[in-house]
Design an enzyme around this catalytic site. Structure first.
Site, PDB file in Angstrom:
ATOM      1  N   CYS A 381     -28.020  17.461 -42.284  1.00  0.00           N
ATOM      2  CA  CYS A 381     -26.658  17.967 -42.001  1.00  0.00           C
ATOM      3  C   CYS A 381     -25.544  16.662 -41.585  1.00  0.00           C
ATOM      4  O   CYS A 381     -25.280  15.984 -42.857  1.00  0.00           O
ATOM      5  CB  CYS A 381     -26.651  18.928 -40.873  1.00  0.00           C
ATOM      6  SG  CYS A 381     -25.448  19.918 -41.148  1.00  0.00           S
ATOM      7  N   HIS A 507     -30.477  22.712 -42.683  1.00  0.00           N
ATOM      8  CA  HIS A 507     -31.739  22.250 -41.637  1.00  0.00           C
ATOM      9  C   HIS A 507     -32.850  22.701 -42.028  1.00  0.00           C
ATOM     10  O   HIS A 507     -33.258  23.891 -41.285  1.00  0.00           O
ATOM     11  CB  HIS A 507     -31.016  23.036 -40.345  1.00  0.00           C
ATOM     12  CG  HIS A 507     -29.667  22.697 -39.885  1.00  0.00           C
ATOM     13  ND1 HIS A 507     -29.740  21.286 -39.041  1.00  0.00           N
ATOM     14  CD2 HIS A 507     -28.317  22.843 -40.221  1.00  0.00           C
ATOM     15  CE1 HIS A 507     -28.575  21.021 -38.597  1.00  0.00           C
ATOM     16  NE2 HIS A 507     -27.759  21.755 -39.343  1.00  0.00           N
ATOM     17  N   GLU A 509     -35.578  21.990 -40.363  1.00  0.00           N
ATOM     18  CA  GLU A 509     -36.312  21.943 -39.226  1.00  0.00           C
ATOM     19  C   GLU A 509     -36.730  23.384 -38.643  1.00  0.00           C
ATOM     20  O   GLU A 509     -37.339  23.615 -37.901  1.00  0.00           O
ATOM     21  CB  GLU A 509     -35.822  21.172 -38.473  1.00  0.00           C
ATOM     22  CG  GLU A 509     -34.327  21.475 -37.555  1.00  0.00           C
ATOM     23  CD  GLU A 509     -33.319  20.923 -38.352  1.00  0.00           C
ATOM     24  OE1 GLU A 509     -33.270  20.963 -39.554  1.00  0.00           O
ATOM     25  OE2 GLU A 509     -32.086  20.662 -37.805  1.00  0.00           O
TER      26      GLU A 509
HETATM   27  N1  GLN Z   1     -20.195  17.930 -37.900  1.00  0.00           N
HETATM   28  C1  GLN Z   1     -20.644  18.423 -39.147  1.00  0.00           C
HETATM   29  C2  GLN Z   1     -20.175  19.768 -39.757  1.00  0.00           C
HETATM   30  O1  GLN Z   1     -19.479  20.647 -39.136  1.00  0.00           O
HETATM   31  C3  GLN Z   1     -22.346  18.480 -39.130  1.00  0.00           C
HETATM   32  C4  GLN Z   1     -22.685  19.677 -38.500  1.00  0.00           C
HETATM   33  C5  GLN Z   1     -24.248  19.645 -38.255  1.00  0.00           C
HETATM   34  O2  GLN Z   1     -24.913  18.379 -38.626  1.00  0.00           O
HETATM   35  N2  GLN Z   1     -24.774  20.901 -37.969  1.00  0.00           N
HETATM   36  O3  GLN Z   1     -20.351  20.009 -40.834  1.00  0.00           O
END
Ligand code: GLN
Length: 532
Positions: A381, A507, A509
């Protein structure tokens, strides 16, 4: 008929109610039963999505895009039960629903009150997971007995038992038996008080699980049994298990908790198989090899802030018969002392998800170090977005490239706000959330890792790789190996000339289990072992 187990906590918080609920789920599944798990949190926030990791730890995202408590992560890791938005309710969400009903006039002129309206709403939520495919629902009641916020939930579980019949409900109380070193004694009084408060609320626990540093002697068990009015064999000792969380179900089985629950709830079981779980423990305790991974983030002193990441790395290790040591690095320390000082010697680097500008430059430096020194890199992410910024600045030579999250005036917005996000004003529940399909490009590391063309992974972000820079990136050696089916979103990118440099916008994970390590974590650990 679906049976219900309620898990309450006493004396202090952080005793591991979530882990114990998950473990109970695991031991019932090992007997061939179908379980579901849910958690009730006493706070007013509608969900933890708006809370800082300092306050609340990780926000766990379900398939259907609910932002939930991290205990749901334990539920999914320990069992095969999939969680959804009906698996986590808060005081805030319960009141919200009741107030909405009141505004619609659904209470037909009645005065709306905690009892029966709030408690009825809680009971409805407790029955949402019932069904022919569910033998047992395990509901964890957050907070501890005696808290003001806890009371409506206790009243609801009391009424629940009365409504569906006491033989269909089991109350399990998790408590602490402290050891006083000055007196060289373990003490039962706090537990007696806590069970006393439960009984005042009309609930007689059936089983007490005692968290303890020291062995609980037969005498002490006798005393607990007498004062708490619980059968002697229903006092379960649970010694600290660190560092192997996955040992908890085995400790509970050893003491016969599975048999006890089955007998008390009159459940029909089918088989008894913990062999898979035993082999996981065997690998954890006697791994054939070892590796060291650096996680570069912002909340490294807070285990719970990256709970699922830590666990998934352990799973990746299990998949390779390896122990994974984690070096936790505050990204701001890299800004102060340089990447080499902190990262020298690690066999893999991971930058997890995150929000806000603090520490971003340190993460970018860490990624540069991984790229230039051919150390396996896994970006998740924000970890992918930072890799895009690093690549843009240092390979594509796009000076001051950035994400518009950190610099709205950057000349090269390689990561920018999703079009659909521009009009969003409310912060809660408005990100791109939950499972989304992704198509993998043949011949890439991503494709090889998953071994299939279409995958689905969970998301939680507002910003996105900016497609205007795709051509430039590709010309300079970046491969875009995963896209949303309409090709609108880049979901995975990887470096061409690097042993293993894979970044994902989702994600992974949230979908890894000890019994089924996520393929990306498994491959990342494998790549790190290859350079050992
Ligand atoms: N801050 C970034 C976004 O909103 C990444 C979000 C995250 O890593 N979950 O896209």
């Amino acid at each position: 008929m679906t049976k219900h187990i309620f898990v309450t906590g006493g004396v202090v918080s952080s005793l591991g109610k979530g882990l114990n609920s998950a473990s109970i789920g695991m031991l019932l599944e090992s007997r061939g039963l179908k379980v579901k798990l849910q958690k009730f949190d006493p706070y007013i926030n509608i969900d933890p999505g708006t809370m800082s990791p300092y306050e609340h730890g990780e926000v766990y995202v379900t398939e259907d895009g609910a932002e939930t408590d991290l205990d749901l992560g334990h539920y999914e890791r320990f069992t095969n039960a999939e969680t959804n938005r009906y698996c986590n309710f808060t005081t805030g969400s319960i009141y919200y629903s009741v107030i909405m009903k009141e505004r619609k006039g659904e209470y037909l002129g009645k005065t709306v009150q905690v009892i029966p309206h709030i408690t009825n709403e809680i009971i409805e939520c407790m029955q949402k997971l019932d069904g022919h495919d569910t033998d047992v629902v395990i509901s964890e009641i957050g907070g501890i007995v005696g808290d003001i916020e806890n009371q409506p939930f206790l009243e609801a579980i009391r009424q629940f038992g009365q409504r569906v019949g006491r033989e269909n409900v089991l109350y399990i109380h998790l408590t602490l038996i402290p050891y006083l070193s000055a007196a060289e004694e373990i003490k039962t009084k706090p537990t007696q008080h806590s069970v006393g408060m439960l009984r005042q609320a009309g609930i007689q626990p059936d089983i007490i699980i005692c968290r303890t540093e020291k062995h609980i002697s037969a005498d002490v068990k006798e005393k607990l049994s007498l004062f708490c009015n619980v059968e002697r064999n229903a006092i379960i000792e649970e010694r600290d298990v660190k560092p192997y969380l996955y040992e908890i179900p085995l400790i509970l089985i050893e003491q016969g908790l599975d048999k006890l629950i089955i007998q008390k709830l009159r459940l029909k079981t089918n088989g008894d198989d913990i062999s898979k779980w035993l082999s996981i423990l065997e690998i954890l305790k006697n791994p054939k090899q070892a590796t060291e991974i650096a996680i570069v983030g912002k909340y490294m002193g807070h285990q719970s802030a990256y709970e699922s990441i830590y666990e998934s790395l352990i799973h990746g290790g299990i998949g390779n018969n390896a122990r994974v040591r984690v070096r936790r690095i505050e990204s701001e320390d890299i800004e102060k002392n340089g990447a080499k000082t902190h990262l020298e010697g690690v066999k893999g680097i991971l930058v997890p998800g995150g929000f806000g500008e603090r520490g971003v430059e340190g993460k970018i430096e860490a990624i540069r170090y991984a790229r230039e020194n051919e150390i396996p890199y896994f970006g998740i992410c924000l970890g992918m977005q930072c890799a895009a910024i690093e690549f843009a600045r240092n390979v594509c030579r796009l000076k001051n490239a950035n994400s518009t999250e950190f610099d709205v005036n950057t000349p090269h917005p390689v990561v920018s706000l999703l079009e659909e996000q521009r009009a969003v004003s409310h912060k809660g529940g408005t990100m791109r959330l939950g499972a989304q399909p992704c198509i993998l490009q043949g011949g890439t590391k991503a494709y090889k890792t998953y071994g299939q063309q279409e995958i689905s992974e969970r998301h939680r972000h507002r910003y996105e790789f900016n497609n205007k820079y795709k051509e430039k990136f590709t010309a300079d050696g970046m491969i875009f190996s995963g896209h949303s089916p309409d090709e609108q979103f880049v979901e995975i990118m990887e470096l061409k000339n690097h042993p293993w440099f894979v970044c994902v916008q989702f994600h992974p994970e949230f979908k890894s289990k000890p019994t089924r390590p996520h393929p990306l974590f498994k491959e990342f650990i494998k790549a790190s072992l290859d350079i050992c």
